[in-house]
Each structure stands twice: as structure tokens, then as C-alpha cells.
Design an enzyme around this catalytic site. Structure first.
Site, PDB file in Angstrom:
ATOM      1  N   CYS A  87      28.391  43.087  36.819  1.00  0.00           N
ATOM      2  CA  CYS A  87      28.712  43.225  38.473  1.00  0.00           C
ATOM      3  C   CYS A  87      27.726  44.022  39.073  1.00  0.00           C
ATOM      4  CB  CYS A  87      30.038  44.019  38.278  1.00  0.00           C
ATOM      5  SG  CYS A  87      29.951  45.843  37.795  1.00  0.00           S
ATOM      6  N   HIS A 119      33.323  49.260  38.633  1.00  0.00           N
ATOM      7  CA  HIS A 119      33.225  47.766  38.794  1.00  0.00           C
ATOM      8  C   HIS A 119      32.780  47.741  40.409  1.00  0.00           C
ATOM      9  CE1 HIS A 119      33.198  43.311  39.204  1.00  0.00           C
ATOM     10  NE2 HIS A 119      34.394  43.394  40.247  1.00  0.00           N
ATOM     11  N   HIS A 172      31.634  38.848  44.040  1.00  0.00           N
ATOM     12  CA  HIS A 172      31.292  39.532  42.958  1.00  0.00           C
ATOM     13  C   HIS A 172      31.065  38.889  41.660  1.00  0.00           C
ATOM     14  CE1 HIS A 172      35.736  40.443  41.649  1.00  0.00           C
ATOM     15  NE2 HIS A 172      35.666  39.178  42.096  1.00  0.00           N
TER      16      HIS A 172
END
Length: 339
Positions: free
Chosen positions: A244, A297, A309
Site C-alpha cells: 500500500c 494502510h 489503493h
């Protein structure tokens, strides 16, 4: 020369030699504390938590040259999941690293321009020695010549201007010194394999990092969307696979903005943005314990309540509602780096 004068000359000579020896020893002691540097000699070098963790399935990632397509395509979901916690990051062809430690056929290095509080030089990890080169002449070119910045997810280096012989597939954000521009091709220098050719439309050429045009939100979203469908790879920092924060770091870096490597650190820098003021290009963070715990994240807001993402090992780069179940309850704030 009388005896007294002779002994004076001998005495002064001894002092001079001792002084030179002392200065030499001092210079050597200073040099010993100056860390050596090297350059990545493969498309993307994968950094491990410890040396000698390689499984047979990981061999294509540890050779020179590497075959990252083979590596990622042959791993099962469980084998990819095992990488979580065993890999650190990746560094691209031509990237400079500081050598921190050596153990057998491995070196612990820190990747420059991957900011982290873990090491002052950059993000640390272990790589096979064969994936590095001292690249002294290459380093001089890096410091003196314009550079080509790869702007496509991946592109090829060629042995010849006519593109009859492929040499190496390389990733977005790779930067190589430019020797010449000829028609629709660019001649660049590699760390240890001499001059190679790149397709001009796949790169931007700059005189220096400072010349990279300040990006708009639209620029960064255009870059990010080029990776839609790319499989997730823990520690990934290339067009062969992202985690991420590797995804957000690379999108920004390709557009001339250096941000921290990890999501937990990205969440502490930049300019805080209130939820009601989110704009495309802002980074959105998610944390355990309903958004109050550790950030785990990050995604990039693209407008209309959505983000792009690289979610997890079972998925690919994709667009989701940032307030959807699994995300909304973990919302932990946003930061702006581009304005």
C-alpha cells in the site's frame, strides 16, 4: 656535519615520520567510519529482514538479473502471504544505497530517498551482494548528467537503437543518466552493463531533480491509475508489484515529491486535512482499534468518496469507497503532500 647536528637531524626526522604516521592513522580512522555506498544492479532489488531467508520459490527475485514476473506469478497466495514480515522494501535499478553490514553473500544496506526513522541513510534491509555494484563511474554520471525518469509502469532497456535486442525490463520511477537523445530513443547508462536504449515516450528527461514540474492532483491520479489491476506484493516498490505505501510513495516520487516509505510515517508528515476538506491526491490512512491505533494502510483519495489503493495480498491495485465496511470504521485521518 658534527655529531650534535647529526643527532638533531635524526631527531627531527623521527618526529616528522611519527607525525606523518599519526596523520595517516587519523585519516584512516576517519575513513573507516565513512560508510561505503553502492548501486542497485537489477530491475528491483528486494530487501529481506535477515539474510538467507530465501525459499526455492524466491530464487528469481534474488538473482542478477532478476525475473520478478516469474517470482510473483509462481507464488501461491500462502507463499505470498509468508512474505509479510519477512521483506522490508525494494530499490530500483541505479538506486544508491549505503552499506551498513556484510554477512557472507549478503549485505545490509539502506536505500537512499526512502525516508524512514529507522535509519538516517534510508530504508534498511538485506540484499544478495550479486544485486549490487560499486558503480563508481556510474555514480559520477548520476551527479553530472541529465537523467531519464521512467513514467510507464514498466518499460524495456534495449541493447540497440533499433530495439532488436531486449536487455532488461525496468520499472516506473527508475532514473538513469542520459548520454544522448536520438529521434524516438534515449541512450542511458546502466550501473554495470554500459549504455542501453530507452523508448523516449516512456520517460521524461530532466537536468536535475529540481526541474521536475510541480504536479497537480490530476497528474498523480493519472500516474496511479496506470497500475489498476497490478497484483499486491508485500514490500513492493515497483511496476512488478506494490504494497500500500510502496504504491503511494512511488506515485509521488515519480511526480517529484519524496514522501516517507511506510504508511505509519506518511501519516505523520505532510499537511493534515479534515475529512470534509478532502481533495483528489490526498492520502487517506486507516488504523486498528477503530482508527485510534497503529496506522496499517494508506490509499489516495480520487474524489466522490473513493480512493485508489493496493489493499492486500489477495487483491490488486483498485478503486474502492474509502468509507466502505472494512475501511470506514478504521479511518484515521488524511495528509496532503502535493499542495
Amino acid at each position: 656535519m658534527n655529531l650534535v647536528k647529526k643527532w638533531i637531524v635524526v631527531f627531527l626526522s623521527i618526529i616528522l615520520v611519527a607525525s606523518l604516521a599519526s596523520n595517516t592513522a587519523f585519516a584512516k580512522s576517519v575513513q573507516d567510519y565513512e560508510p561505503d555506498t553502492a548501486y542497485v544492479d537489477v530491475a528491483a532489488a528486494t530487501f529481506w529482514v535477515e539474510p538467507d531467508l530465501l525459499r526455492p520459490v524466491d530464487e528469481p527475485s534474488a538473482t542478477n538479473p532478476v525475473d520478478l514476473h516469474e517470482w510473483t506469478s509462481k507464488m501461491t497466495y500462502e507463499e505470498k502471504l509468508w512474505l509479510v514480515g519477512n521483506l522490508e522494501t525494494q530499490a530500483l535499478l541505479g538506486s544508491k544505497v549505503t552499506i551498513l553490514e556484510e554477512r557472507g553473500d549478503w549485505m545490509k544496506v539502506a536505500a537512499h530517498e526512502q525516508p524512514t526513522p529507522r535509519n538516517e541513510f534510508g530504508y534498511p534491509g538485506w540484499v544478495p551482494k550479486r544485486q549490487l555494484t560499486d558503480g563508481k563511474s556510474f555514480g559520477q554520471m548520476v551527479d553530472r548528467l541529465p537523467f531519464a525518469l521512467v513514467t510507464e509502469p514498466t518499460t524495456w532497456l534495449y541493447d540497440d537503437k533499433g530495439k532488436s535486442a531486449k536487455f532488461m525490463e525496468i520499472s516506473m520511477n527508475t532514473r538513469l543518466p542520459v548520454l544522448n537523445e536520438n529521434g524516438d530513443m534515449v541512450l542511458v547508462m546502466t550501473p554495470s552493463d554500459g549504455a542501453k536504449w530507452l523508448v523516449k515516450q516512456d520517460v521524461d528527461v530532466y537536468e536535475s531533480k529540481e526541474d521536475i514540474r510541480k504536479p497537480t492532483a490530476a497528474d498523480m491520479l493519472e500516474t496511479a491509475k496506470k497500475f489498476l489491476g497490478l497484483p499486491y506484493l508485500w514490500a513492493g516498490m515497483s511496476g512488478f508489484g506494490f504494497d500500500c505505501s510502496g504504491f503511494t510513495h512511488t506515485v509521488f516520487k515519480t511526480n517529484g515529491i519524496t514522501i516517507p516509505r511506510d504508511s505509519s510515517v506518511q501519516a505523520k508528515h505532510g499537511t493534515p486535512v479534515a475529512r470534509e476538506n478532502l481533495q483528489p491526491g490526498d492520502l487517506i490512512f486507516f488504523a486498528y482499534n477503530n482508527g485510534e491505533g497503529r496506522v496499517h494502510h494508506v490509499g489516495m483519495y480520487i474524489g466522490d468518496g473513493k480512493m485508489i489503493h493496493s489493499p492486500n495480498t489477495s487483491s490488486t491495485v483498485r478503486i474502492d469507497d474509502y468509507d466502505a465496511p472494512g475501511y470506514g470504521e478504521e479511518y484515521a485521518g488524511a495528509r496532503r503532500y502535493w499542495d
